[in-house]
Structures are given as structure tokens and as C-alpha cells.
Design a protein around this motif. Structure first.
Motif, short mmCIF file in Angstrom:
data_model
loop_
_atom_site.label_atom_id
_atom_site.label_comp_id
_atom_site.label_asym_id
_atom_site.label_seq_id
_atom_site.Cartn_x
_atom_site.Cartn_y
_atom_site.Cartn_z
N ARG A 1 0.87 -1.17 0.09
CA ARG A 1 0.00 0.00 0.01
C ARG A 1 0.88 1.44 -0.02
N ASN A 2 2.03 1.19 0.48
CA ASN A 2 2.79 2.44 0.77
C ASN A 2 3.88 2.64 -0.34
N GLY A 3 4.42 1.27 -0.87
CA GLY A 3 5.50 1.59 -1.62
C GLY A 3 6.86 1.58 -1.17
N PRO B 1 -7.29 7.05 10.84
CA PRO B 1 -7.02 5.90 10.10
C PRO B 1 -5.64 5.28 10.18
N PHE B 2 -5.58 4.13 9.62
CA PHE B 2 -4.27 3.66 9.48
C PHE B 2 -4.29 2.79 8.23
N GLY B 3 -3.54 3.15 7.02
CA GLY B 3 -3.67 2.52 6.13
C GLY B 3 -4.86 2.77 5.14
N CYS B 4 -4.79 2.63 3.73
CA CYS B 4 -5.77 2.95 2.82
C CYS B 4 -6.18 1.88 1.79
N LEU C 1 1.37 9.37 -1.50
CA LEU C 1 0.00 9.34 -1.70
C LEU C 1 -0.95 8.50 -0.85
N SER C 2 -0.26 7.27 -0.26
CA SER C 2 -0.92 6.77 0.68
C SER C 2 -1.25 7.38 1.95
N GLN D 1 -5.16 9.03 3.76
CA GLN D 1 -5.61 9.28 5.28
C GLN D 1 -6.93 10.36 5.08
N PRO D 2 -7.00 11.53 4.36
CA PRO D 2 -8.16 12.31 4.15
C PRO D 2 -9.11 11.15 3.57
#
Length: 333
Positions: free
Chosen positions: A38-40, A179-182, A193-194, A199-200
């Protein structure tokens, strides 16, 4: 007239005990792989050193208090790093995890009980445990709990959480939505962008579930604080109100226009733009915005009071957001 203390409601503590508990357990490797996907790789390469550089602020109360003094912050509401959610854990491990997190957070805050107040964790992936976990947090002297925007396979509108919302309302517990993660996954795996988008988005989706499902109608006394200024939602409620007014499917779950529920929620001030902060105060009300810094992470602000001052609010609104609102919220009736 006495001015209120400066209160930062968005500050984190790192709990090595929690990570030691889950290290090597079945499911941990898959969870780390999902986080990496998810983060890269570029974000992960920055995240590791960033967190390591901040371990003293995250774990040592004396270092935390010195940093608070430098920022002009009198009181912090300290919540566990969202990396401790571990929603992949089974019931036995989740029970150990929330107890360990609650007790460790309480111990950290006890080093300066007049300046550090804490929040615990609940296992969102096991809704039947949520009320018990909240009770345990309150027994430790914590003011409530921190939750994510969802758990695997469950949104916050899931009826299985109704006992939790009921108990949180009854006890006056603070529920901090962070939040944590998308779930947009690889679409956000570059350029961080993660976080900057993810988060928004997660905040907005979670709050929309609470609004449109009627959770806030059924539990009007909830003390729910949304991190990151509530994400995109507060400044884009016109579209939600239009849908509610024109479509029966959008109107099916909540009794009032979606924008009206903003004044039942609390939002931290961490939006990184004075114009957006002014708009948040306008749409939610100056009595519903609280100072937040995301201490001590790099996506926070090192000068939360200065960031608030840049919004150019009236003196009364400035002092309400700086600490008046949070002082009232943290004092349980």
C-alpha cells in the motif's frame, strides 16, 4: 478571566511491548506485506529512519514534556501509534494486545498525570470485545480509545458496533478516529499518496458511514474526535447534502442533512492550510475544533499554536480551539 491551557489532542506514543507481542505470529508477515504494497518502497525507505529519529519523543515522557514546553503546549491527549492496531490478530492475541496497549499508555501518561492524558485501543476486528476493551481502558484512567476508519470486512456503520457506540456514549468516553492504511492500495503507492490522499479519504469514508447510517442519530452524545480535520468531508459537504435532498437511497439512513452532523463531531486542527482551517471552523463551529499536531511525526506540525494563529480567527475562537474546547472535553462529567 483565566485563559485555558493549550491542549494538543493529537499526539502519539510508541509501545515496543505491543510490537514484541505480535512479532513472529502467524499473520504478521502478511500484514507487513500488505502495508508495504500500500505504501510503496520509497515511502517505506523514508518511514523507517523518520520513526527511529523520533523514538525518544515517542517513548520517553521527559523528552515529550520538554518538546511540549518548546511548543507552548500544556497538555497532550496521547494515543498509541496507529501502527499498533494490528487488526489481523486473532481473539486471544487481540485481548492481550489491547490490555497491554492500554496499560502501557496509562503508565507513560502517569509520569506527568497533570499534563499527559491517554487513550487506549480496542480490537475493531472483533466487535464483541469492543465494550470490554473500552471498559479496560477507562479502568486504567484513560479517557477513551483510538480507532481506525474500518476493520477488515467491517465499516464503522456495521450494526455489530452498536453496543460499543452505546457504551461510549453512556460513559462519556472520547473516541478518536485516526485511520491507518488506505484501501486504495497500489493506486497510492508512490509519492506518499498513501498518506497525503489516503488518510483524508479514509477519514471521509468513515465519517460518512457514521453519518449516513444513522449512528450519530442513535448516539447524539458521542464524543467522537476526527483526526486530520476530518479529511475531505467537512469542506465538501454540499455534494452530500445535495444527494441526501434528491436521492431516497442517500436519505434512507439519517434523519437530517449530512452537513448538520458536523456540529455533533469534533475535529482536530491539523489541516496544514490556514484557509482550510478557517473553513473547518465555519462549517463545524469554533466549539467543535481542537488543537492537534500529530506529535511527533513528520506529517504533523512542530508549531501547532503558530499554525492555528495563521488562520486569523477571532480572539475568542482562537482560544477556544487552542485549549478551551479540549479542556471541557477532557473533563468528564
Amino acid at each position: 478571566m483565566t485563559t485555558p491551557p493549550t491542549v494538543d489532542v493529537h499526539a502519539h506514543v510508541l509501545l515496543p511491548e505491543v510490537e514484541a507481542l505480535v512479532a513472529g505470529l502467524p499473520g504478521r508477515a502478511a500484514a507487513k506485506a500488505l502495508d508495504a504494497r500500500r505504501n510503496g518502497p520509497a515511502a517505506l525507505a523514508v518511514n523507517g529512519p523518520m520513526v527511529r529519529d523520533r523514538v525518544p519523543e515517542l517513548t520517553d515522557p521527559a523528552v515529550r514534556l520538554a518538546a511540549m514546553d518548546a511548543q507552548g503546549v500544556d497538555v497532550q491527549l496521547v494515543s498509541p501509534s496507529p501502527s499498533h492496531y494490528h487488526h489481523w490478530t486473532d481473539e486471544e492475541t487481540a485481548e492481550k494486545l489491547y490490555r497491554l496497549a492500554n496499560e502501557a499508555t496509562a503508565a507513560h501518561c502517569s509520569a506527568a498525570a497533570d499534563r499527559l492524558r491517554g487513550l487506549g485501543l480496542i480490537p475493531l476486528q472483533h466487535p464483541a470485545m469492543a465494550v470490554r476493551a473500552l471498559g479496560h481502558a477507562l479502568e486504567q484512567g484513560l479517557l477513551g480509545v483510538e480507532i481506525s476508519s474500518h476493520a477488515p470486512g467491517r465499516e464503522l456503520s456495521d450494526p455489530a458496533y452498536e453496543p460499543f457506540w452505546t457504551r461510549a456514549e453512556e460513559t462519556g468516553a472520547i473516541v478518536f478516529l485516526h485511520p491507518f492504511g488506505c484501501t486504495l492500495d497500489e493506486r497510492l503507492d508512490r509519492w506518499y499518496l498513501s498518506n497525503t490522499v489516503g488518510q483524508p479519504v479514509e477519514n471521509s469514508v468513515a465519517l460518512s458511514h457514521l453519518i449516513f447510517s444513522g449512528v450519530l442519530d442513535r448516539h447524539p452524545g458521542l464524543k467522537l474526535v476526527a483526526a486530520h480535520g476530518g479529511g475531505c468531508l467537512p469542506t465538501h459537504m454540499g455534494r452530500a447534502d445535495h444527494a441526501w435532498a434528491t436521492r431516497p437511497d442517500a436519505r434512507a439512513g439519517c434523519a437530517h442533512p449530512p452537513s448538520s452532523y458536523l456540529r455533533r463531531l469534533y475535529f482536530d486542527s491539523l489541516v496544514h492550510d490556514p484557509h482550510v482551517l478557517r473553513e473547518l471552523v465555519r462549517v463545524a463551529g469554533a466549539d467543535r475544533v481542537l488543537l492537534g499536531s500529530d506529535f511527533p511525526f513528520d506529517m504533523g506540525t512542530e508549531d501547532p499554536v503558530g499554525s492555528l494563529r495563521a488562520a486569523g480567527l477571532s480572539s475568542a475562537d482562537f482560544h477556544a480551539v487552542r485549549g478551551g474546547n479540549a479542556s471541557a472535553l477532557l473533563c468528564k462529567e
